[in-house]
Scaffold this motif. Structure first.
Motif, short mmCIF file in Angstrom:
data_model
loop_
_atom_site.label_atom_id
_atom_site.label_comp_id
_atom_site.label_asym_id
_atom_site.label_seq_id
_atom_site.Cartn_x
_atom_site.Cartn_y
_atom_site.Cartn_z
N LYS A 35 38.30 47.74 30.04
CA LYS A 35 37.50 47.43 31.20
C LYS A 35 37.36 45.93 31.64
CE LYS A 35 34.25 51.24 29.96
NZ LYS A 35 32.77 51.55 29.32
N ALA A 36 37.37 45.27 30.84
CA ALA A 36 37.61 43.81 31.25
C ALA A 36 38.69 43.26 32.03
CB ALA A 36 37.27 42.91 29.95
N ILE A 37 39.85 43.84 31.40
CA ILE A 37 41.19 43.45 31.77
C ILE A 37 41.45 44.24 33.26
CG2 ILE A 37 42.79 45.17 30.64
CD1 ILE A 37 43.42 41.44 31.35
N VAL A 38 40.97 45.46 33.46
CA VAL A 38 41.12 46.02 34.61
C VAL A 38 40.27 45.28 35.75
CG1 VAL A 38 40.24 48.15 35.99
CG2 VAL A 38 41.80 48.26 33.87
N LYS A 39 39.04 44.43 35.70
CA LYS A 39 38.45 44.02 36.24
C LYS A 39 39.24 42.72 36.87
CE LYS A 39 33.67 45.08 35.08
NZ LYS A 39 32.48 44.42 34.58
N ILE A 40 40.08 42.27 35.82
CA ILE A 40 40.75 40.98 36.35
C ILE A 40 42.02 41.45 37.07
CG2 ILE A 40 42.48 39.39 35.25
CD1 ILE A 40 40.54 39.04 32.88
N MET A 41 42.42 42.55 36.56
CA MET A 41 43.50 43.25 37.52
C MET A 41 43.18 43.37 38.86
SD MET A 41 45.28 46.11 34.98
CE MET A 41 45.86 46.96 36.37
N THR A 42 41.86 44.15 39.29
CA THR A 42 41.23 44.14 40.64
C THR A 42 41.40 43.02 41.30
OG1 THR A 42 40.25 46.19 39.74
CG2 THR A 42 39.46 45.44 41.70
N ARG A 70 58.59 45.03 45.74
CA ARG A 70 59.20 43.93 44.63
C ARG A 70 58.52 42.69 44.64
NH1 ARG A 70 63.66 40.68 44.71
NH2 ARG A 70 64.18 41.49 46.87
N PHE A 71 58.18 42.18 45.92
CA PHE A 71 57.79 40.59 45.48
C PHE A 71 56.16 40.93 45.21
CE2 PHE A 71 60.75 39.40 49.11
CZ PHE A 71 61.95 38.90 48.26
N ARG A 72 55.53 41.86 45.74
CA ARG A 72 54.32 41.96 45.40
C ARG A 72 54.06 42.15 43.73
NH1 ARG A 72 49.88 42.74 48.74
NH2 ARG A 72 48.86 43.89 46.96
N ALA A 73 54.94 43.10 43.24
CA ALA A 73 55.03 43.19 41.74
C ALA A 73 55.22 42.03 40.91
CB ALA A 73 56.10 44.45 41.56
N ILE A 74 56.37 41.23 41.49
CA ILE A 74 56.38 40.12 40.68
C ILE A 74 55.49 39.07 40.73
CG2 ILE A 74 58.10 37.93 41.02
CD1 ILE A 74 60.19 39.88 42.14
N MET A 75 54.81 38.99 41.91
CA MET A 75 53.50 37.88 42.17
C MET A 75 52.40 38.55 41.15
SD MET A 75 52.23 35.28 43.46
CE MET A 75 53.43 34.93 44.53
N TYR A 98 43.49 41.62 44.87
CA TYR A 98 43.09 41.05 46.07
C TYR A 98 43.77 39.50 46.31
CZ TYR A 98 39.31 44.61 46.02
OH TYR A 98 38.75 45.84 46.06
N ASP A 99 43.83 38.88 45.18
CA ASP A 99 44.75 37.56 45.14
C ASP A 99 45.86 37.75 45.96
OD1 ASP A 99 42.48 36.47 44.03
OD2 ASP A 99 43.38 36.21 41.94
N VAL A 100 46.55 38.90 45.32
CA VAL A 100 48.01 39.16 46.03
C VAL A 100 48.02 39.50 47.48
CG1 VAL A 100 50.15 40.43 46.01
CG2 VAL A 100 48.99 39.74 43.81
N ASP A 101 46.83 40.30 47.72
CA ASP A 101 46.64 40.69 48.97
C ASP A 101 46.41 39.32 50.05
OD1 ASP A 101 46.80 43.32 48.83
OD2 ASP A 101 44.75 43.67 48.93
N GLU A 102 45.58 38.28 49.45
CA GLU A 102 45.24 37.07 50.07
C GLU A 102 46.68 36.34 50.51
OE1 GLU A 102 42.65 33.38 49.25
OE2 GLU A 102 41.76 35.08 48.94
N ILE A 103 47.40 36.22 49.50
CA ILE A 103 48.78 35.72 49.62
C ILE A 103 49.65 36.31 50.65
CG2 ILE A 103 50.76 35.14 48.36
CD1 ILE A 103 48.97 34.49 45.93
N ALA A 104 49.62 37.53 50.36
CA ALA A 104 50.79 38.48 51.29
C ALA A 104 50.03 38.39 52.92
CB ALA A 104 50.76 39.79 50.92
#
Length: 156
Positions: free
Chosen positions: A109-116, A27-32, A120-126
Motif C-alpha cells: 500500500k505504501a509503495i502504491v501511494k508513492i507510485m500514484t 516509452r518516454f513516460r515509462a522511462i521517466m 502525477y509527477d510524470v504528468d506534470e513534466i509531460a
C-alpha cells in the motif's frame, strides 16, 4: 471506417520527425516513471502487479497475468521479485492446490501511494505548456482510441 476530415483520413501516428508519436510518448513516460521509482527499487511493471492486487487481493497468478495482458511466466517472475522484497505473498489456493493466489501486503500500500504520486509527477513534466482544456480533450480522445483498439482486439 472511422471519422475523417474533409474526406481524408487523419494521420497522426507519425510525428513531424516520422517517429511513432504514441509509442514514443508511452516509452518516454515509462522511462521517466521507472527513473523516478528507481530509488524505491520498483518498476512500472512490478507496480502494476501491486495495483491490481490492491484492487482485488488474492488473485490467482493466471488471473493476474490475464489482467496485466502478459504471459504467466512473466507474471511469475514479477511476483518472485515482489515476494522477495515483502510486497506480496503467495498462498496455495484452497479450492485448487495446484494453483497459488497472490496477496498484497501492507507494505504494498505504501509503495502504491508513492507510485500514484510519481504518475502525477510524470504528468506534470509531460504537460508543461499545455492548456488544461487541451489536456482534457486529449484525455477523452486517448480514452476513445484505447476503447476502439480494445474492442477491435476483442473482435479478432
Amino acid at each position: 471506417m472511422g471519422d475523417t476530415v474533409k474526406d481524408k483520413p487523419v494521420k497522426v501516428s507519425l510525428g513531424e520527425d516520422y517517429n511513432p508519436l504514441y509509442q514514443d510518448i508511452a516509452r518516454f513516460r515509462a522511462i521517466m516513471f521507472d527513473s523516478l521509482l528507481k530509488p524505491h527499487d520498483m518498476t512500472m511493471s512490478q507496480g502494476w502487479v501491486l495495483v491490481h492486487l490492491l484492487r482485488e487481493n488474492g488473485l490467482r497468478q493466471s488471473e493476474l497475468a490475464e489482467r496485466l495482458e502478459v504471459a504467466t511466466v512473466t507474471t511469475s517472475k514479477l511476483i518472485d521479485r515482489l515476494e522477495a522484497r515483502g510486497y506480496v505473498e503467495r498462498r496455495t489456493d484452497p479450492e485448487d492446490r495446484r494453483s497459488n493466489r497472490v496477496f498484497a501486503t501492507d507494505q504494498a500500500k505504501a509503495i502504491v501511494k508513492i507510485m500514484t504520486k510519481t504518475i502525477y509527477d510524470v504528468d506534470e513534466i509531460a504537460n508543461v505548456g499545455i492548456e488544461q482544456a487541451d489536456l482534457e480533450t486529449t484525455g477523452k480522445v486517448l480514452s476513445r482510441m484505447r476503447d476502439n483498439l480494445r474492442a477491435a482486439l476483442a473482435n479478432r
